[in-house]
Design a protein around this motif. Structure first.
Motif, PDB file in Angstrom:
ATOM      1  N   VAL A  56       0.854  -1.182   0.000  1.00  0.00           N
ATOM      2  CA  VAL A  56       0.000   0.000   0.000  1.00  0.00           C
ATOM      3  C   VAL A  56       0.893   1.236   0.000  1.00  0.00           C
ATOM      4  O   VAL A  56       1.862   1.307   0.758  1.00  0.00           O
ATOM      5  CB  VAL A  56      -0.914   0.017   1.239  1.00  0.00           C
ATOM      6  CG1 VAL A  56      -1.849   1.222   1.203  1.00  0.00           C
ATOM      7  CG2 VAL A  56      -1.717  -1.270   1.321  1.00  0.00           C
ATOM      8  N   PRO A  57       0.590   2.226  -0.837  1.00  0.00           N
ATOM      9  CA  PRO A  57       1.381   3.463  -0.817  1.00  0.00           C
ATOM     10  C   PRO A  57       1.398   4.078   0.575  1.00  0.00           C
ATOM     11  O   PRO A  57       0.426   4.024   1.316  1.00  0.00           O
ATOM     12  CB  PRO A  57       0.649   4.366  -1.820  1.00  0.00           C
ATOM     13  CG  PRO A  57      -0.048   3.416  -2.744  1.00  0.00           C
ATOM     14  CD  PRO A  57      -0.449   2.248  -1.890  1.00  0.00           C
ATOM     15  N   GLU A  58       2.525   4.680   0.939  1.00  0.00           N
ATOM     16  CA  GLU A  58       2.686   5.256   2.269  1.00  0.00           C
ATOM     17  C   GLU A  58       1.627   6.322   2.539  1.00  0.00           C
ATOM     18  O   GLU A  58       1.333   7.159   1.700  1.00  0.00           O
ATOM     19  CB  GLU A  58       4.080   5.865   2.401  1.00  0.00           C
ATOM     20  CG  GLU A  58       4.406   6.367   3.799  1.00  0.00           C
ATOM     21  CD  GLU A  58       5.830   6.865   3.927  1.00  0.00           C
ATOM     22  OE1 GLU A  58       6.165   7.387   5.001  1.00  0.00           O
ATOM     23  OE2 GLU A  58       6.587   6.744   2.943  1.00  0.00           O
ATOM     24  N   GLU A 109     -10.826  -5.524 -14.656  1.00  0.00           N
ATOM     25  CA  GLU A 109     -11.358  -6.853 -14.397  1.00  0.00           C
ATOM     26  C   GLU A 109     -11.122  -7.215 -12.925  1.00  0.00           C
ATOM     27  O   GLU A 109     -10.213  -6.656 -12.284  1.00  0.00           O
ATOM     28  CB  GLU A 109     -10.687  -7.885 -15.304  1.00  0.00           C
ATOM     29  CG  GLU A 109     -10.968  -7.688 -16.780  1.00  0.00           C
ATOM     30  CD  GLU A 109     -12.446  -7.852 -17.109  1.00  0.00           C
ATOM     31  OE1 GLU A 109     -13.081  -8.764 -16.519  1.00  0.00           O
ATOM     32  OE2 GLU A 109     -12.965  -7.070 -17.916  1.00  0.00           O
ATOM     33  N   PRO A 110     -11.897  -8.141 -12.354  1.00  0.00           N
ATOM     34  CA  PRO A 110     -11.729  -8.489 -10.932  1.00  0.00           C
ATOM     35  C   PRO A 110     -10.311  -8.901 -10.555  1.00  0.00           C
ATOM     36  O   PRO A 110      -9.844  -8.587  -9.458  1.00  0.00           O
ATOM     37  CB  PRO A 110     -12.721  -9.645 -10.741  1.00  0.00           C
ATOM     38  CG  PRO A 110     -13.771  -9.408 -11.770  1.00  0.00           C
ATOM     39  CD  PRO A 110     -13.058  -8.830 -12.957  1.00  0.00           C
ATOM     40  N   ARG A 111      -9.609  -9.601 -11.445  1.00  0.00           N
ATOM     41  CA  ARG A 111      -8.273 -10.073 -11.098  1.00  0.00           C
ATOM     42  C   ARG A 111      -7.291  -8.918 -10.871  1.00  0.00           C
ATOM     43  O   ARG A 111      -6.322  -9.068 -10.131  1.00  0.00           O
ATOM     44  CB  ARG A 111      -7.727 -11.024 -12.167  1.00  0.00           C
ATOM     45  CG  ARG A 111      -7.606 -10.441 -13.552  1.00  0.00           C
ATOM     46  CD  ARG A 111      -7.040 -11.480 -14.513  1.00  0.00           C
ATOM     47  NE  ARG A 111      -6.994 -10.996 -15.885  1.00  0.00           N
ATOM     48  CZ  ARG A 111      -7.991 -11.105 -16.750  1.00  0.00           C
ATOM     49  NH1 ARG A 111      -9.124 -11.699 -16.378  1.00  0.00           N
ATOM     50  NH2 ARG A 111      -7.879 -10.635 -17.983  1.00  0.00           N
ATOM     51  N   ALA A 112      -7.555  -7.767 -11.496  1.00  0.00           N
ATOM     52  CA  ALA A 112      -6.692  -6.608 -11.254  1.00  0.00           C
ATOM     53  C   ALA A 112      -6.823  -6.127  -9.808  1.00  0.00           C
ATOM     54  O   ALA A 112      -5.844  -5.695  -9.189  1.00  0.00           O
ATOM     55  CB  ALA A 112      -7.043  -5.484 -12.219  1.00  0.00           C
ATOM     56  N   ILE A 113      -8.039  -6.213  -9.256  1.00  0.00           N
ATOM     57  CA  ILE A 113      -8.240  -5.838  -7.855  1.00  0.00           C
ATOM     58  C   ILE A 113      -7.654  -6.914  -6.941  1.00  0.00           C
ATOM     59  O   ILE A 113      -7.095  -6.603  -5.881  1.00  0.00           O
ATOM     60  CB  ILE A 113      -9.733  -5.608  -7.563  1.00  0.00           C
ATOM     61  CG1 ILE A 113     -10.304  -4.559  -8.531  1.00  0.00           C
ATOM     62  CG2 ILE A 113      -9.936  -5.149  -6.114  1.00  0.00           C
ATOM     63  CD1 ILE A 113     -11.795  -4.322  -8.380  1.00  0.00           C
ATOM     64  N   ASP A 114      -7.769  -8.180  -7.354  1.00  0.00           N
ATOM     65  CA  ASP A 114      -7.144  -9.268  -6.593  1.00  0.00           C
ATOM     66  C   ASP A 114      -5.664  -8.999  -6.370  1.00  0.00           C
ATOM     67  O   ASP A 114      -5.116  -9.256  -5.293  1.00  0.00           O
ATOM     68  CB  ASP A 114      -7.297 -10.605  -7.325  1.00  0.00           C
ATOM     69  CG  ASP A 114      -8.710 -11.153  -7.277  1.00  0.00           C
ATOM     70  OD1 ASP A 114      -9.492 -10.694  -6.421  1.00  0.00           O
ATOM     71  OD2 ASP A 114      -9.027 -12.035  -8.088  1.00  0.00           O
ATOM     72  N   ARG A 115      -4.999  -8.507  -7.408  1.00  0.00           N
ATOM     73  CA  ARG A 115      -3.558  -8.262  -7.298  1.00  0.00           C
ATOM     74  C   ARG A 115      -3.253  -7.158  -6.292  1.00  0.00           C
ATOM     75  O   ARG A 115      -2.197  -7.156  -5.664  1.00  0.00           O
ATOM     76  CB  ARG A 115      -2.981  -7.898  -8.670  1.00  0.00           C
ATOM     77  CG  ARG A 115      -2.892  -9.069  -9.639  1.00  0.00           C
ATOM     78  CD  ARG A 115      -2.023  -8.739 -10.845  1.00  0.00           C
ATOM     79  NE  ARG A 115      -2.630  -7.731 -11.697  1.00  0.00           N
ATOM     80  CZ  ARG A 115      -3.432  -8.005 -12.725  1.00  0.00           C
ATOM     81  NH1 ARG A 115      -3.725  -9.270 -13.023  1.00  0.00           N
ATOM     82  NH2 ARG A 115      -3.935  -7.040 -13.471  1.00  0.00           N
ATOM     83  N   GLU A 116      -4.169  -6.225  -6.139  1.00  0.00           N
ATOM     84  CA  GLU A 116      -3.959  -5.125  -5.193  1.00  0.00           C
ATOM     85  C   GLU A 116      -4.280  -5.532  -3.755  1.00  0.00           C
ATOM     86  O   GLU A 116      -3.563  -5.209  -2.820  1.00  0.00           O
ATOM     87  CB  GLU A 116      -4.828  -3.923  -5.586  1.00  0.00           C
ATOM     88  CG  GLU A 116      -4.562  -3.376  -6.976  1.00  0.00           C
ATOM     89  CD  GLU A 116      -3.334  -2.497  -7.032  1.00  0.00           C
ATOM     90  OE1 GLU A 116      -2.925  -1.978  -5.978  1.00  0.00           O
ATOM     91  OE2 GLU A 116      -2.792  -2.307  -8.137  1.00  0.00           O
ATOM     92  N   THR A 117      -5.403  -6.212  -3.567  1.00  0.00           N
ATOM     93  CA  THR A 117      -5.886  -6.512  -2.215  1.00  0.00           C
ATOM     94  C   THR A 117      -5.443  -7.872  -1.702  1.00  0.00           C
ATOM     95  O   THR A 117      -5.499  -8.140  -0.507  1.00  0.00           O
ATOM     96  CB  THR A 117      -7.425  -6.486  -2.180  1.00  0.00           C
ATOM     97  OG1 THR A 117      -7.931  -7.525  -3.040  1.00  0.00           O
ATOM     98  CG2 THR A 117      -7.956  -5.150  -2.658  1.00  0.00           C
ATOM     99  N   GLY A 118      -4.992  -8.760  -2.621  1.00  0.00           N
ATOM    100  CA  GLY A 118      -4.797 -10.158  -2.259  1.00  0.00           C
ATOM    101  C   GLY A 118      -6.058 -10.924  -2.576  1.00  0.00           C
ATOM    102  O   GLY A 118      -7.170 -10.390  -2.446  1.00  0.00           O
TER     103      GLY A 118
END
Length: 299
Positions: A56-58, A109-118
């Motif tokens: 997560v960005p500071e 797409e949902p997988r792009a959010i998966d990469r950010e949140t886990g």
């Protein structure tokens, strides 16, 4: 001498297969045979491999889920920097003009959010990066009649659920300790289901001193304890009430127990005499809210 193989029953074979399946899975085997089948021989759904969230960005936090994000969008105090959203979630959020939003929006797409949140996060197709909300001071409680105080409750799921109950029953604020309490996070906000944006959050360094200040403001402080000498209803007085709940497992700290106005228990006639802290919070908030409402009507 008896042949062990020929003397096996179907039940023996079944448990042997289960043991073999466990060994193969532990070793990472993807071979044929019983691997991937349950006790009844039915194929199991493959588990989606967990992925780690990107850093997560500071100075920012990630919030996700439809209720959480909708509440953040409606909160003028929430400073949002970026949103990732699927087209389906965008429709459900009922955002009429994406271009009018004062932050960057990416339709993904949902997988792009998966990469950010886990991949374990239940994001429902939307995630925002935002600055944490500013905490309030005890001086902001002048008009509150019902408060909730958490004495080092550490589980973000519990704190989120407690926030949701606090908003539902009209608590004026939630007070936590600066140490040994969860910070704002996607997990806490998701459990709160929007309540994070709707209730003032006050952090204090010394809980005993804060309770003393609440006494000066006219609050009766009631510590919930499964072995409290009085039932909760017996400790309530008209005016202002602050409920104090302790950490999971160990309960209230000794200094807190010595500082509150009363120690009280929830009267439970069943065999179990204690509840999860979020359940105890909901029940005690309901009882306190009803008591205060009845008192105001009588006046």
């Amino acid at each position: 001498m008896t042949d062990q193989k020929s003397s096996r029953t179907p039940k023996d074979t079944h448990y042997a297969n289960l043991r073999r399946q466990f060994r193969d899975q532990k070793a990472g085997s993807v071979g044929k045979g019983p691997v991937g089948k349950g006790p009844a021989g039915k194929p199991q759904r493959p588990q989606r491999p967990a992925t780690d969230a990107t850093p997560v960005p500071e100075g920012l936090i990630r919030l996700y889920g439809l209720h959480t994000v909708r509440a953040a969008l409606d909160n003028p105090a929430r400073q949002i920097r970026r949103m990732l959203v699927t087209r389906n979630a965008l429709d459900r959020l009922e955002i009429a003009d994406v271009g009018a939003l004062p932050f960057a929006v990416e339709i993904v797409e949902p997988r792009a959010i998966d990469r950010e949140t886990g991949s374990e996060a239940v994001h429902q197709g939307v995630m925002i990066e935002a600055r944490p909300l500013k905490t309030h001071s005890l001086k902001a409680l002048q008009d509150s009649s019902l408060l909730l105080i958490l004495d080092q409750v550490t589980d973000p799921h519990n704190v989120g659920a407690i926030m949701r109950s606090a908003v539902a029953f009209g608590a004026g604020a939630i007070i936590t300790t600066a140490r040994h309490s969860p910070q704002e996070s996607g997990v806490l906000a998701k459990a709160a289901s929007g309540a994070l944006e709707l209730i003032p959050h006050i952090e204090v360094r010394n809980l005993a001193d804060a309770i003393g200040e609440l006494h000066d403001l006219g609050f009766v402080t009631i510590g919930l304890d499964s072995e409290g000498p009085l039932e909760l209803e017996q400790t309530m007085t008209p005016g202002r009430i602050a409920l104090v709940l302790g950490a999971e497992g160990k309960g209230l700290r000794q200094k807190t127990r010595e500082t509150v106005s009363h120690l009280a228990r929830l009267d439970m006639p069943g065999a179990i005499k204690s509840l999860n802290v979020s359940n105890a919070a909901a029940i005690s908030l309901y009882a306190a809210q009803r008591f205060l409402a009845a008192g105001s009507q009588a006046a």
